[in-house]
Design an enzyme around this catalytic site. Structure first.
Site, short mmCIF file in Angstrom:
data_model
loop_
_atom_site.label_atom_id
_atom_site.label_comp_id
_atom_site.label_asym_id
_atom_site.label_seq_id
_atom_site.Cartn_x
_atom_site.Cartn_y
_atom_site.Cartn_z
CB THR A 48 -0.91 0.02 1.24
OG1 THR A 48 -0.11 0.30 2.40
CG2 THR A 48 -1.61 -1.33 1.42
CB CYS A 49 0.19 4.85 -0.02
SG CYS A 49 -1.02 4.99 1.33
CB SER A 107 -3.21 2.35 9.66
OG SER A 107 -3.66 1.16 9.08
CD GLN A 114 -8.69 4.76 1.81
OE1 GLN A 114 -7.48 4.76 1.63
NE2 GLN A 114 -9.48 5.70 1.34
CB ALA A 188 -5.61 19.23 -8.98
CD GLU A 190 -1.27 12.83 -0.42
OE1 GLU A 190 -1.51 11.77 0.19
OE2 GLU A 190 -0.17 13.42 -0.35
#
Length: 429
Positions: A48-49, A107, A114, A188, A190
């Site tokens: 994941t990120c 997390s 998520q 626009a 993050e």
């Protein structure tokens, strides 16, 4: 259980390293093709990120966790990385870590729900790549169950813990039905992109985006079905929007109080929500004095975020209790797998002793007596083994403590030398 795992995440590495080691679905498939069969017999890759993790059952005892770290680094051609950038886990702790990841308590944003979907998707990919087996499937199912319980039985995922999400949740309290409202996101980057996604997920009626670099706005707009406004002209249209979220990196204000006053006149003072989540601010804070304008900046939103984070932290002990319960259930199941083979091994052991003694002494008995002797000695063995078998089955069937199960099995195998006998037979072969 010789499950091994490595993890590079927000606890151990910078965002640059985490990004460098991030694996796309295609890259995961390529990595699994490299390690399946010659490194791990079965396993899982999560990326994941904020984390990339590899779990697996080594094909031999010579494999060390640093070897896995090296494989990952080489797969992504990443240098300037050391063992300190990885967390390593083995056996029980590897499963516990996976459960903590699935529930969101490991997390960066506590309770991030998520990650639960991302973990589920990783399990499915491992299945599709034929990288799973009986044990790993049971572990993955247990991790999914643990994650679901955390979401359903606690408040670990409740409340916004990002400024973008907090802004949208606050907007929902002002406007109960977003499907009839319009929104303009200015910026626009993050933060702006996340805000736009949250608005779309909440069913905003009409969404527009403006950004200094129009290509960036178009890229996000196409994925969210949003209209693009030229940055040089967006002020001419702000009266068309019920909601304005601004998240640029401009060094000074881009919307003055006068701009908002003019927009409100065009709207006949229909309510407008202004969410300024930029640092420094984009919208003149004096705009809050205008009638029917609901203005919030990043400071007020951060207060909401901190309050929600505090509430989530209070839920961690409840999630940890769920993890403990599911770990116990999993280990009970795992150790119950050992009960069946142990019962069979005990029977084989006693039968071998009985058969050997009968063979040595059969000449002392007549044919009729030999048959009777065979029946009698088998009954004796069955009676001797009856109680141990009953107790082992009870432990297996009644979900008794995994430690108790493991201890009794270990004692039985050691007392009767089952493993030593087995090793001798294998060496003869």
């Amino acid at each position: 259980m010789n499950l091994s795992a490595i993890s590079i995440n927000h606890h151990s590495a910078s965002v640059d390293l985490r990004e460098a080691l991030h694996l796309s679905e295609e890259e995961i498939a390529e990595l699994v093709a490299k390690i399946k069969g010659n490194v791990f017999s079965e396993g899982l890759v999560i990326s994941t990120c904020n984390r990339t993790e590899i779990y697996g059952f080594p094909v031999n005892d010579k494999l060390l966790l640093p070897d896995i770290q090296k494989i990952l680094a080489e797969h992504k051609s990443v240098k300037n990385i050391s063992a300190e950038n990885f967390q390593t886990f083995h056996s029980f702790s590897a499963i516990e870590h996976l459960f903590r990841v699935a529930t969101g308590i490991d997390s960066m944003l506590i309770g991030d729900n998520q990650i639960f979907k991302q973990v589920k998707d990783s399990f499915q990919l491992a299945e599709d790549l034929s990288f799973t087996g009986v044990i790993s499937k049971r572990i993955f199912d247990a991790a999914i169950k643990t994650g679901k319980r955390a979401i359903n039985e606690t408040l670990i995922s409740e409340g916004a813990v990002t400024v973008s999400y907090a802004a949208v949740q606050l907007i929902e309290k002002i406007f109960s039905n977003l499907s009839k409202k319009s929104a303009l996101v200015i910026g626009a980057g993050e933060t702006g992109e996340i805000a736009a996604k949250h608005l779309r997920d909440r069913g905003i009626g009409r969404l527009s985006i403006t950004n200094r670099t129009i290509e960036r706005a178009e890229k996000i707009g196409s994925s969210l079905n949003a209209k693009i406004l030229p940055f040089s002209k967006f002020k001419e249209f702000i009266h068309d929007y019920d909601i304005i979220i601004s998240a640029t990196s401009a060094p000074e204000l881009i919307l003055s109080k006068t701009d908002i006053e003019n927009a409100m006149k065009h709207r006949n003072y229909s309510a407008m929500v202004l969410m300024d989540i930029a640092v420094p601010r984009d919208i003149d804070p004096a705009s809050k004095k205008i009638e029917y304008v609901f203005y919030h900046d990043i400071d007020s939103l951060n207060i909401i975020v901190e309050q929600n984070l505090a509430k989530r932290r209070e839920e961690i002990p409840k999630v940890e209790k769920i993890i403990t319960e599911e770990l116990d259930a999993l280990m009970n199941w795992y150790h119950s797998l050992e009960a069946g083979p142990t019962i069979k091994s005990l029977r084989d052991y006693f039968e071998a002793v009985r058969a050997e003694e009968i063979s040595k002494n059969k000449n002392r008995f007549s044919d009729d007596d030999q048959e009777k002797l065979d029946i009698i000695t088998k009954r004796i063995i069955n009676k001797i083994l009856h109680q141990p078998m009953v107790e082992l089955k009870k432990l297996s069937d009644n979900d008794s403590g995994s430690n108790e199960m493991a201890a009794r099995i270990s004692i039985l195998r050691e007392i009767f030398g089952i493993d030593k006998t087995k090793n001798k037979e294998e060496n003869k072969e």
